[in-house]
Design a protein around this motif. Structure first.
Motif, short mmCIF file in Angstrom:
data_model
loop_
_atom_site.label_atom_id
_atom_site.label_comp_id
_atom_site.label_asym_id
_atom_site.label_seq_id
_atom_site.Cartn_x
_atom_site.Cartn_y
_atom_site.Cartn_z
N THR A 55 -22.49 16.04 -23.79
CA THR A 55 -23.81 16.07 -24.56
C THR A 55 -23.38 16.08 -26.24
OG1 THR A 55 -23.16 18.56 -24.58
CG2 THR A 55 -24.36 17.75 -22.75
N LYS A 56 -22.13 16.30 -26.51
CA LYS A 56 -21.87 16.13 -27.96
C LYS A 56 -21.58 14.78 -28.26
CE LYS A 56 -20.51 19.33 -30.15
NZ LYS A 56 -21.16 20.27 -31.30
N GLY A 57 -21.66 13.77 -27.30
CA GLY A 57 -21.59 12.40 -27.89
C GLY A 57 -20.11 12.16 -27.88
N TYR A 58 -19.15 12.78 -27.29
CA TYR A 58 -17.73 12.57 -27.31
C TYR A 58 -17.52 11.39 -26.30
CZ TYR A 58 -17.36 16.89 -30.22
OH TYR A 58 -17.63 17.97 -31.04
N TYR A 59 -16.36 10.70 -26.59
CA TYR A 59 -15.92 9.59 -25.55
C TYR A 59 -14.71 10.36 -24.93
CZ TYR A 59 -18.41 6.15 -28.08
OH TYR A 59 -19.31 5.18 -28.54
N HIS A 60 -14.38 9.95 -23.79
CA HIS A 60 -13.25 10.58 -23.08
C HIS A 60 -12.82 9.62 -22.14
CE1 HIS A 60 -16.21 11.04 -19.73
NE2 HIS A 60 -15.36 11.47 -18.69
N VAL A 61 -11.56 9.75 -21.66
CA VAL A 61 -11.13 8.84 -20.58
C VAL A 61 -10.36 9.73 -19.76
CG1 VAL A 61 -9.09 7.15 -20.14
CG2 VAL A 61 -10.55 6.95 -22.17
N VAL B 155 -9.07 0.32 -18.40
CA VAL B 155 -10.48 0.45 -18.86
C VAL B 155 -10.57 0.51 -20.34
CG1 VAL B 155 -12.21 2.13 -18.82
CG2 VAL B 155 -11.25 1.38 -16.42
N GLU B 156 -9.49 1.36 -20.96
CA GLU B 156 -9.86 1.52 -22.44
C GLU B 156 -9.19 0.25 -23.13
OE1 GLU B 156 -8.09 4.69 -25.70
OE2 GLU B 156 -7.82 5.36 -23.83
N SER B 157 -8.17 -0.34 -22.32
CA SER B 157 -7.89 -1.51 -23.02
C SER B 157 -9.11 -2.60 -23.16
CB SER B 157 -6.73 -2.20 -22.19
OG SER B 157 -5.52 -1.50 -22.23
N TYR B 158 -9.94 -2.84 -21.90
CA TYR B 158 -11.12 -3.57 -22.12
C TYR B 158 -12.00 -3.34 -23.05
CZ TYR B 158 -10.02 -7.24 -18.31
OH TYR B 158 -9.67 -8.24 -17.74
N GLN B 159 -12.33 -1.76 -23.20
CA GLN B 159 -13.15 -1.58 -24.46
C GLN B 159 -12.73 -2.23 -25.69
OE1 GLN B 159 -13.08 2.52 -23.24
NE2 GLN B 159 -15.11 2.63 -22.47
N SER B 160 -11.50 -1.72 -25.95
CA SER B 160 -10.87 -2.19 -27.28
C SER B 160 -10.85 -3.88 -27.23
CB SER B 160 -9.37 -1.84 -27.47
OG SER B 160 -9.42 -0.65 -27.40
N LEU B 161 -10.72 -4.55 -26.26
CA LEU B 161 -10.78 -5.97 -26.22
C LEU B 161 -11.97 -6.30 -26.46
CD1 LEU B 161 -8.87 -7.04 -23.06
CD2 LEU B 161 -8.58 -8.05 -25.41
N PHE B 162 -13.34 -5.72 -26.01
CA PHE B 162 -14.46 -5.99 -26.28
C PHE B 162 -14.79 -6.06 -27.74
CE2 PHE B 162 -18.74 -4.65 -26.99
CZ PHE B 162 -19.57 -5.66 -26.47
#
Length: 980
Positions: free
Chosen positions: A298-304, A687-694
């Motif tokens: 709800t605060k717009g924070y990203y999480h893994v 998953v986080e690596s792919y977000q960075s790659l994108f």
């Protein structure tokens, strides 16, 4: 009758571990004693468990001291009394108040003052007297205090040797030589358990004192439940049946969101998991984790979400994790099963600048009495112990250095001083040194946490328990790991920049689309991943290139086989070979083929090791779980891990496994100890690596600015500036009329921020862009100085870094003018002037700056030059015989190259020698890697940042070229013209 016993948790004071303390008490026939560590209750729960195991009656307490002075000792009558003592200490720790001279009234605890305390004693207050003080009672009327006197025999040490250790500890604590430690700074040499009958003998003329002591101890009963009980918050909603219903509802809603309405396999999996979760009473644990995630979203924070919790399809449906366990065929039993001996584990990562708000929410949502951060206990370790002992002995630094040098270990073995140090080291190694704070563990309890510990207030500013995760688990607490990492900050900042500057909306959580993108997979295959979470280090980029990794599943495996357990066992090379030639894989045993076919018979994940222990050696799930924890380093010693070796070999033999095969299988299993990942953990990282790659692939400039503004990653800041430039950005030095606190980018133009300028004060980093935002651009040097109130020293820094170049005056002219304007004085910010008085201006000769001078200023103030490259600063114009792009065409040849140092890695070999791996940039800005063997590096060592001339042989490993160094030298740069 020992009311004042101390363990090693009386940090840098007590000398005995709790097992040692109880062993000593048992040997002397002591049947009850009170643990009263100084200003902490760290060891109370451990003490009670150990006493119960040995048939001794435990009593809890705390010794309260202010500085060196003993104020009073608190002794708990029962569990409520222990809470009162913990609450009292907690209040003063959290509010940072000094302890008072007198203790407050406590209903369930006794207070013992040292003999000499002159105030009237209340109902549960007593005076403690040491046998050396009994002469003070001679011919005194004791009628008023006869019932209040207790025998006070402190225990800090076991014997004379222990007393010497105590002296070393006091010297270390006070940072003083042994000879300078005053009597008041340490205990008496008699502060130990006395031989049977001696205490009675010492008090024989005052037997009533011993009776008082015995009677008081007899009233104390630590009425805590025995064994591990669930101390966590037991419900989320207030009722267990409501928890179960809510979790079911949320899971079904999440099932539709993740898998659609008609996925029968997913529905069955979720229902199976929900039953196990309910049977094992973990509904509240899942719901609380979901609640934390709900708040942060709800605060717009990203999480893994990672850890073993990512094995759960229910967790995936609740959006705790973005890893799909069905797609990856993850092993839910690794996370939760009926035989599991330890609690489940969710690791939730947030951006470094958002985690604290999430923690604050947890404290407010679940109450400060029931919430605390987890502590850790750092210990005296390795060479640091030798240094500390050497300092208190008064040894010169050079001699201490010689004792800590591994290469001189044999030569020093017979040195008398070294022997003395090593004797102290043997006693002190792994002894608790100081309490600290866990990386992210949070406890949420049903009862008030102070029933079990007092709380500290570390610099983080949140209440923290006084014991660590191992003790928490044994007591009955399951932690929630709320962690932070820079990688999420990179992603968050890059997405913000793309949306603000390019008006392009990104769904960064659309990871399944990213995984199918050929551009991303092509970048992955080449190892062009600088800035990308977990896959940017030299070792990882090499591995991606060697595997020619081009999909998510291979990246998941790569994220785990890069870990030391796989790499050092030799199985990483085996995996790469098998990956490229799967038809010729030779399996150690049919069980390996059956259970590890997906990873070519190589144990890559923690789950793989568990499967082998069960299917190859016939071990049960409980033993496999203990072994898993051993692999994660989640035990205090290797004892429980080593016990499994015998079971493993016995089970293998009973199943008819060949002995030699079993030895090799166990070698591979044991190499994982402390280093392997669960598959879910690797999948979360991927998953986080792919977000960075994108982001790096489609928005490379914004992404690299995001990396810079979150303080980089694996490499130094200058390399990310280099990558930003490679991405096409025109990079400008800081400017008072354009720069923000951090790096900014608009279109192709990027300005370095004020953060990162060496010596620039924090207030001006914030004030300069804020004042410009309020009142417009600065008009000139004088306008800038008046509006900011900046002093001479600070404005000189800005001039030298080029931040006032908008004036179109050279730095030398600006320096002349600012000295005329300010001299040695700082002008305060003035109010609006009625009449603007111009400063006097003088006609100056032409004062010009050279690029070389500018580069030296930048090198000093930014840490790297922007006006020129490091290659431009070399005295030579030679740039090597070839560049990195040519290496694959020169295999087997000896070549000469020039490279700018990026980083190095030291590796300790089995023969106690060291080798090094280096990473460099060539003059074209491309990476190449070097290997430095033990025979060459001592002769040709690394000498820090700069450019190096490298002579070496080109070799290739699975298509990845590198240079085996023969000779190696750092090249000189041209001198600083200002200094010549």
């Amino acid at each position: 009758m020992y009311l004042n016993v101390h363990s090693q948790y009386s940090l840098r004071y007590g000398t005995m571990s709790i097992p040692k303390l109880i062993e000593e008490a048992l040997s002397l026939g002591i049947t009850q004693l009170v643990l009263t560590d100084i200003n902490n209750s760290t060891g109370i729960m451990e003490f009670m468990r150990a006493c119960h195991d040995k048939g001794i009656k435990p009593i809890g307490g705390i010794e309260f001291r202010r500085n060196k002075k003993l104020l009073y000792i608190g002794i708990a009558k029962n569990k409520e009394g222990m809470k009162e003592l913990n609450d009292f200490l907690t209040e003063h720790n959290l509010e940072q108040k000094v302890l008072p001279d007198t203790a407050p009234d406590m209903e369930h605890a006794y207070v013992i003052y040292p003999f000499g305390y002159a105030e009237p004693l209340k109902i549960r207050e007593y005076l403690g007297i040491h046998f050396e003080e009994l002469s003070l009672l001679y011919q005194k009327d004791l009628s008023a205090i006869k019932d209040k006197l207790l025998a006070l025999q402190p225990v800090f040490v076991a014997d004379k040797l222990g007393y010497r250790l105590h002296e070393y500890l006091r010297g270390i604590d006070l940072n003083a030589l042994l000879t300078m430690v005053e009597p008041d700074d340490k205990c008496r040499n008699t502060d130990m358990f006395l031989p049977p009958g001696e205490l009675e003998s010492r008090f024989n003329k005052y037997a009533f004192i011993l009776d008082n002591t015995r009677n008081l101890m007899n009233t104390c009963v630590m009425d805590y439940p025995k064994g591990r009980v669930n101390l966590n918050r037991r419900t989320f909603t207030g009722k267990k049946e409501d928890d179960k219903a809510l979790l079911y509802k949320l899971a079904m809603e999440g099932l539709v969101f993740r898998y659609g309405k008609n996925n029968r396999a997913a529905l069955n999996k979720v229902k199976e998991e929900l039953k196990v979760i309910d049977d094992l009473d973990f509904c509240a644990y899942f719901l609380i984790t979901w609640d934390i995630i709900r708040y942060s979203m709800t605060k717009g924070y990203y999480h893994v979400g990672r850890g073993s919790g990512a094995n759960s399809t229910v967790a995936y449906c609740l959006q705790i994790t973005d890893v799909d366990p069905i797609e990856l065929d993850l092993y839910f039993e690794r996370f939760l099963n009926a035989q599991r001996t330890s609690p489940p584990d969710f690791d939730i990562d947030y951006s470094w600048d958002e985690r604290e708000d999430v923690q604050d929410y947890i404290f407010k949502r679940y109450g400060k009495a029931h919430t605390a951060l987890l502590g850790t206990m750092s210990t005296f370790k390795d060479r640091s112990v030798i240094r500390e002992i050497g300092k208190v002995m008064g040894l010169p630094k050079a001699e201490i250095d010689s004792f800590t040098d591994r290469t001189l270990l044999t030569a020093n073995q017979d040195h008398p001083t070294f022997k003395k140090i090593m004797a102290a080291y043997a006693m002190m190694a792994d002894m608790p040194n100081q309490r600290s704070i866990h990386a992210g563990g949070v406890l949420i309890s049903e009862e008030a946490i102070t029933y079990y510990t007092a709380l500290d207030l570390p610099p983080k500013g949140m209440p923290t328990v006084q014991w660590d995760m191992y003790e928490a688990e044994k007591i009955g607490f399951d932690k929630y790991d709320i962690l932070s990492q820079r990688g999420i900050g990179h992603i968050k900042e890059a997405v913000r920049l793309v949306e603000e500057n390019l008006q392009h909306k990104i769904n960064i959580h659309d990871v399944k689309t990213f995984m199918k993108d050929p551009k991303l997979n092509a970048r992955l295959q080449t190892g062009n991943t600088i800035g990308c979470f977990y896959i940017e280090s030299p070792a990882m980029r090499q591995l991606l290139s060697k595997l020619r990794c081009e999909n998510y599943l291979t990246l998941v495996a790569a994220s785990s086989i890069i870990r030391p357990g796989v790499a050092q066992s030799g199985m990483m090379k085996t995996y790469i070979q098998s990956y490229h030639d799967p038809k010729n894989v030779k399996y150690l045993h049919p069980v390996m083929e059956k259970t590890l076919g997906d990873t070519f018979g190589v144990m890559v994940y923690q789950e793989d090791v568990i499967k082998i222990c069960i299917h190859y050696a016939g071990m049960d799930g409980t033993d496999a779980d203990i072994l898993r924890r051993g692999m994660s380093g989640k035990y205090r010693s290797r004892t429980e891990f080593d016990k499994l070796i015998e079971k493993f070999f016995e089970g293998s033999k009973a199943l008819g496994r060949p002995e030699e095969v079993t030895k090799e299988v166990w070698r591979q299993v044991s190499s994982f100890a402390g280093y392997s990942f669960s598959k879910a953990h690797s999948a979360s990282f991927a998953v986080e690596s792919y977000q960075s790659l994108f982001l790096k692939t489609y928005f490379p400039r914004e992404f690299m600015v995001g990396v810079l503004n979150n303080y980089g990653g694996f490499y130094s800041r200058w390399l990310y500036v280099h990558e930003l430039k490679k991405a096409g950005a025109e990079i400008h030095l800081p400017c008072v009329n354009h720069s923000l606190e951090v790096v900014s980018i608009k279109g192709m133009e990027s300005y370095l921020g004020f953060i990162g300028i060496q010596g620039l004060e924090t207030k001006f980093i914030a004030l300069i862009p804020e004042e410009r935002k309020r009142n417009g651009d600065y008009l000139g040097l004088e306008d800038f100085v008046k509006r900011t109130g900046i002093g001479l020293e600070q404005v000189i820094i800005l001039i030298r870094v080029g931040a006032l170049r908008f004036t179109h005056k050279s730095k030398k002219v600006l320096l002349w003018e600012v000295h005329s304007l300010l001299g040695a004085k700082t002008r305060p910010v003035q109010g609006a002037e009625l009449f603007e008085v111009q400063a006097k201006h003088y006609e100056l000769p032409e004062l010009l700056n050279t690029q070389l001078e500018d580069a030296y200023h930048e090198l000093e103030l930014l840490g790297f030059p922007l006006s020129l490259s490091m290659f431009d600063l070399l005295q030579t114009s030679y740039r090597g015989d070839l560049c990195a792009a040519d290496l694959n065409r020169q295999l087997g040849k000896t070549v000469k190259m020039l490279g700018q140092y990026v980083c190095e890695k030291t590796v300790h070999m089995k023969n106690n020698k060291k080798m090094w791996f280096g990473t460099f940039l060539d003059s074209a800005g491309n990476f190449f890697d070097t290997t430095h063997f033990p025979t060459t590096t001592p002769v040709y060592p690394f000498r820090g940042t700069g450019c190096y001339l490298i002579l070496g042989k080109v070799v290739s490993d699975f298509g990845f070229p590198s240079v085996e160094v023969i000779r190696f030298a750092k090249l000189p740069i041209v001198g600083n013209p200002v200094m010549t």
